[in-house]
Design a protein around this motif. Sequence first.
Motif, short mmCIF file in Angstrom:
data_model
loop_
_atom_site.label_atom_id
_atom_site.label_comp_id
_atom_site.label_asym_id
_atom_site.label_seq_id
_atom_site.Cartn_x
_atom_site.Cartn_y
_atom_site.Cartn_z
N ASN A 136 -10.92 -34.16 -7.44
CA ASN A 136 -11.11 -33.72 -6.06
C ASN A 136 -12.19 -32.63 -5.99
N PHE A 137 -13.38 -32.98 -6.44
CA PHE A 137 -14.51 -32.05 -6.43
C PHE A 137 -15.81 -32.87 -6.46
N SER A 138 -16.86 -32.23 -6.00
CA SER A 138 -18.17 -32.91 -5.98
C SER A 138 -19.02 -32.54 -7.18
N HIS A 139 -18.87 -31.29 -7.66
CA HIS A 139 -19.73 -30.83 -8.74
C HIS A 139 -18.95 -30.03 -9.78
N ARG A 170 -21.09 -36.31 -11.82
CA ARG A 170 -20.88 -35.15 -10.95
C ARG A 170 -21.23 -33.82 -11.63
N GLU A 190 -17.81 -26.57 -7.44
CA GLU A 190 -16.41 -26.17 -7.20
C GLU A 190 -15.74 -25.60 -8.44
#
Length: 262
Positions: A136-139, A170, A190
């Motif tokens: 549950n993160f983009s980076h 990612r 994140e």
Amino acid sequence: MNQCKSIPIASLQCIVILLTILGSDLPFVHAESTRAAVASNFHNPFSEIVRSFEKQSGHSVQIVAGSTGKLYAQIIHGAPFDLFLSADQQRPRLLVDQGKAVAGSLITYAAGRISLWSLKNDIQASEADAVLRIGNFSHLAIANPKTAPYGLAAMQTLIKMGLWDSIRTRLVQGENIGQTFQFVASQNAELGFVSLSQILDPSNAFDRNNRWDVPETFHDPLRQDVVILNRGAENPATQALWKFLKSDTAQDIIKRYGYGLK
């Protein structure tokens, strides 16, 4: 001293004679300077060590920080450094093998740790694996594995966890661990694998508890070696700083920043 009685007290000649006689009692008469290349993860603790060293010795130190790989490349190409504090053991040994460093000066000054750290995601020891697997993160920030030992340790950790292939798209890579820390601190990523010493740094005002300290069995040991380079072999300031790294003062600072000593 009798020679001074025959000339005015303000005489430059008298002052020179007095300094010659008393020179051995003046602590900073022979102060020198040295130039140290230091891996980014150790920049802040080393800066604190240097402040104590300069105060006690009178010598001065110029610090140049960067990724271990880039500093090594600069040394190979003739950069004017006297001392090299690496984030690994490999590159200092290569410099000794290549005749660019003093063999007898090769010692381990610290053992590092990496941590998964975030200002957004809830990361506790029992939940870190789930955080990475749920994704549950983009980076996710890591240092460049090709030039930064802490980045290589992060890559090895993800491989060990079976997550490298699913997460690599990612990843955002910092040039060094300092830039990687800034990616997370600025929330451009994140979460990220950073040095434990960065999280424990007294100047760090962020939450230090929202982290997972990676088990040392997940990656190659992060033993960090220092070596005196040929340019600093005869430099009293370089030799004194190298010795100071083994002092109680320096080792107390090293431990306070979360490093081991072996």
